[in-house]
Design a protein around this motif. Structure first.
Motif, PDB file in Angstrom:
ATOM      1  N   ILE A  19       3.664  12.335  39.524  1.00  0.00           N
ATOM      2  CA  ILE A  19       3.408  12.553  37.979  1.00  0.00           C
ATOM      3  C   ILE A  19       3.358  13.917  37.425  1.00  0.00           C
ATOM      4  O   ILE A  19       3.989  14.303  36.493  1.00  0.00           O
ATOM      5  N   GLU A  20       2.566  14.715  38.038  1.00  0.00           N
ATOM      6  CA  GLU A  20       2.414  16.004  37.801  1.00  0.00           C
ATOM      7  C   GLU A  20       3.622  16.789  37.626  1.00  0.00           C
ATOM      8  O   GLU A  20       4.193  17.471  36.756  1.00  0.00           O
ATOM      9  N   LYS A  53       6.453  13.508  35.526  1.00  0.00           N
ATOM     10  CA  LYS A  53       5.610  13.092  34.250  1.00  0.00           C
ATOM     11  C   LYS A  53       6.026  11.537  34.132  1.00  0.00           C
ATOM     12  O   LYS A  53       5.837  10.957  33.061  1.00  0.00           O
ATOM     13  N   ARG A  54       6.801  11.095  35.076  1.00  0.00           N
ATOM     14  CA  ARG A  54       7.137   9.555  35.059  1.00  0.00           C
ATOM     15  C   ARG A  54       7.323   9.103  36.398  1.00  0.00           C
ATOM     16  O   ARG A  54       7.751  10.002  37.562  1.00  0.00           O
ATOM     17  N   TYR A  86       2.285   3.497  35.484  1.00  0.00           N
ATOM     18  CA  TYR A  86       3.283   4.310  35.330  1.00  0.00           C
ATOM     19  C   TYR A  86       4.465   3.548  35.139  1.00  0.00           C
ATOM     20  O   TYR A  86       5.437   3.618  34.452  1.00  0.00           O
TER      21      TYR A  86
END
Length: 268
Positions: free
Chosen positions: A90-91, A94-95, A140
């Motif tokens: 995610i970092e 972002k998805r 997510y």
């Protein structure tokens, strides 16, 4: 399956990516334009294999750059590492759009002489880790309306002599897939599984300590146990995984446990 421009910025997280089905799946998703989060054990062979997988992915799709593929190593039976894998993905991207829960081991065992510590190891790696990874990606995938593909096995469908713990773990993954599909459908998350038969050109048997002679016997025996008369390839499984992940081709499929086994599940 042609590259879909809409997939160019999608992200696939694939465990067990250093060799075999996991590596082939990474390459298959690379050809479709996915950015990739790849994970394997932190041992020299897997670290080298992971670097090779990344190189293969970049070769398969020159439009991808090194920044489009993040690689990580560690032991996913350590729960903190599962959390780290998700957080790092995610970092970086972002998805998450697709989880391919592929990492697993084979262990030879019969009920009468099975060591419970060996049983616990197989169930921990093949089942508990997969359950946790399925759980952790839910927030997510809810955002992206993504999907999960778990890697089960034909051994989770039918009995296999001398592989009780492995068979039980893969049967659990099939049931996890069905239960999670039912539970997560309301969130727009699809959950499916592939059930490979004997697949050649993988390290799962050698990693389990099977001798070269026994491995050769297993692959030769596939010619008679699999109605199509041969073992499968990692690429054949990878293409089935990509099919299940595709919104274009599989948007109305969830709760499926798809045999990719040359007919083994229906043979006598």
């Amino acid at each position: 399956m042609a590259q879909d421009p809409e997939n160019v910025r999608k992200v696939a997280l694939i465990t067990g990516s250093s060799c075999g089905i996991g590596a082939a799946t990474a390459v298959q998703f690379a050809t479709l334009g996915y950015r990739l989060s790849l994970y394997a054990l932190n041992i020299p062979a897997d670290e080298a294999g992971l670097a090779e997988t990344k190189s293969r992915c970049l070769t398969a799709n020159p439009q991808l750059t090194s920044d489009d593929i993040v690689t990580m190593t560690g032991d996913l039976t350590v729960e903190e590492n599962c959390h780290f894998l998700i957080a790092k993905t995610i970092e970086t991207f972002k998805r998450i759009d697709v989880l391919v829960a592929n990492a697993g081991i084979v262990s030879a065992s019969r009920l009468e002489n099975m060591k419970m510590e060996d049983f616990d190891k197989v169930m921990n790696i093949n089942c508990r880790v997969v359950v946790l990874m399925n759980k952790l990606v839910i927030p997510y995938l809810s955002e992206t309306k993504g999907n999960i593909i778990n890697v089960s096995s034909v051994a989770g469908i039918r009995a296999c002599t001398d592989m009780m713990a492995y068979c039980m773990s893969k049967a659990a993954i099939a049931q996890l897939t069905r239960c999670a599909a039912s539970e997560l459908a309301s969130k727009g998350i699809r959950v499916n599984a592939v059930c490979p038969g004997i697949i050649g050109n993988t390290e799962i048997f050698s990693n389990a300590g099977l001798s070269k002679e026994l491995q050769d016997f297993t692959f030769e025996r596939a010619k008679s146990t699999h109605p199509l008369g041969r073992a499968g390839t990692p690429e054949e499984v990878a293409k089935s995984i990509a099919f299940l992940a595709s919104e274009e081709h599989a948007s109305f499929l969830t709760g499926v446990t798809l045999p990719v086994d040359g007919g083994r599940c229906v043979s006598s």
